[in-house]
Design an enzyme around this catalytic site. Sequence first.
Site, mmCIF file in Angstrom:
data_model
loop_
_atom_site.group_PDB
_atom_site.id
_atom_site.type_symbol
_atom_site.label_atom_id
_atom_site.label_comp_id
_atom_site.label_asym_id
_atom_site.label_seq_id
_atom_site.Cartn_x
_atom_site.Cartn_y
_atom_site.Cartn_z
ATOM 1 N N SER A 107 0.836 -1.200 0.000
ATOM 2 C CA SER A 107 0.000 0.000 0.000
ATOM 3 C C SER A 107 0.862 1.237 0.000
ATOM 4 C CB SER A 107 -0.881 0.040 1.264
ATOM 5 O OG SER A 107 -1.769 -1.043 1.278
ATOM 6 N N LYS B 81 1.164 -4.282 5.067
ATOM 7 C CA LYS B 81 1.814 -5.241 5.977
ATOM 8 C C LYS B 81 2.706 -6.228 5.233
ATOM 9 C CE LYS B 81 -1.862 -4.742 9.389
ATOM 10 N NZ LYS B 81 -1.157 -3.736 10.187
ATOM 11 N N GLU C 60 6.835 -3.578 23.452
ATOM 12 C CA GLU C 60 8.172 -3.462 24.061
ATOM 13 C C GLU C 60 8.380 -4.461 25.200
ATOM 14 O OE1 GLU C 60 8.174 0.644 25.293
ATOM 15 O OE2 GLU C 60 7.511 0.085 27.300
ATOM 16 N N THR D 114 4.359 2.476 13.759
ATOM 17 C CA THR D 114 3.816 1.819 12.558
ATOM 18 C C THR D 114 4.848 0.846 11.980
ATOM 19 O OG1 THR D 114 2.753 3.925 12.084
ATOM 20 C CG2 THR D 114 2.647 2.244 10.353
ATOM 21 N N ASP E 256 5.163 -5.764 11.725
ATOM 22 C CA ASP E 256 5.645 -6.314 10.443
ATOM 23 C C ASP E 256 7.143 -6.606 10.529
ATOM 24 O OD1 ASP E 256 3.053 -5.713 9.617
ATOM 25 O OD2 ASP E 256 3.649 -3.719 8.944
ATOM 26 N N ASN F 226 12.176 -9.528 18.286
ATOM 27 C CA ASN F 226 11.887 -8.444 19.239
ATOM 28 C C ASN F 226 12.905 -7.313 19.095
ATOM 29 O OD1 ASN F 226 9.664 -9.573 20.456
ATOM 30 N ND2 ASN F 226 10.799 -10.491 22.148
ATOM 31 N N GLY G 127 12.330 5.151 13.728
ATOM 32 C CA GLY G 127 12.293 5.958 12.501
ATOM 33 C C GLY G 127 10.861 6.254 12.115
HETATM 34 O O1 RIB Z 1 1.412 -2.618 9.915
HETATM 35 C C1 RIB Z 1 1.571 -1.325 9.424
HETATM 36 C C2 RIB Z 1 0.924 -1.207 8.097
HETATM 37 O O2 RIB Z 1 -0.463 -1.392 8.249
HETATM 38 C C3 RIB Z 1 1.070 0.146 7.433
HETATM 39 O O3 RIB Z 1 2.218 0.278 6.647
HETATM 40 C C4 RIB Z 1 -0.199 0.267 6.637
HETATM 41 O O4 RIB Z 1 -0.011 0.110 5.264
HETATM 42 C C5 RIB Z 1 -1.134 -0.797 7.185
HETATM 43 O O5 RIB Z 1 -1.363 -1.769 6.288
#
Ligand code: RIB
Length: 293
Positions: free
Chosen positions: A12, A41, A212, A237, A241, A265, A274
């Site tokens: 995305s 993700k 954390e 964010t 992932d 972790n 970042g």
């Molecule tokens: O897990 C984070 C991601 O979730 C973001 O980059 C966004 O695209 C959503 O899908």
Amino acid sequence: MERQIYVIGSMSMDLVVATSIVPGKGETVLGDSFFTTPGGKGANQAVAAARLGQDVHMIGRIGNDTFGKDIFQNLKNNQINVEHVKPTEGPSGTAHITLADNDNSIIVVPSANNEVTPDYVQEALASTQPGDIVLLQQEIPAETVEIAVKYCYEHDVISILNPAPYREISDDVLEQVTYLTPNETESENMFEGDVDGALERYPDKLIVTLGELGAVYHNGLEQVEIKGFKREVKDTTGAGDTFNGALAVGLQKGYDLAEAVTFANLAASYSVTGMGAQGGMPTFEDLEADLEF
Ligand code: RIB
């Protein structure tokens, strides 16, 4: 050949607003800043694993728009194999992200990601070898996740399903997947509050991530708590992932489960330092000094 990592999943463009005031229903507020950055993700997991130095294949769909071109270029910039990334008619996936109070909330519009169908992923799955690793998440159709997990189960391919965003998972997927990595909220939803019971029922498979604070799984005898690493947060964010991408890399390197989860972790802790989902993802060299195995 070295074991390969395949990511079947979403890509995305993230549209990110940072704000100190979150609007209520019907309210308009002034935000602080805005930026766009590649995310999704699936793509985030692929970039996390590639940045740690592994060969990664991305399997997914982009739209035939400018976002699609940028997403594709970003994969190539991160040395990801894009043989199975094809454009489709219509827009690319977008994620509309609000950053406030050191946390994020996200609305995902899957668009092209809905075209990651069972048929579309067949060819890529057929090119996997026993021992390869397939990473999955849930911003693509559920039936695609189901057939991918089944294929992996039947062909000795390791599957890792990050069940985010949450949706119901079939019993077959639960039985056949190699590793399932929900966060606390997702695991509460999935197991109707009985997370301890579920950990015991799915030893060495269910790994619940705790931010954390680390992660927990059951090894068949007892619960194993794996420590987390605390770092100054810029943007959370993509931390989940990064955990999943790094878990795949740890397993691919032959770490045992406790080591691989520790490694994941550690990588996730870097990712929050970042801006943007991929902005803080570490290289292997970043982590080496903190590794005790
Ligand atoms: O897990 C984070 C991601 O979730 C973001 O980059 C966004 O695209 C959503 O899908």
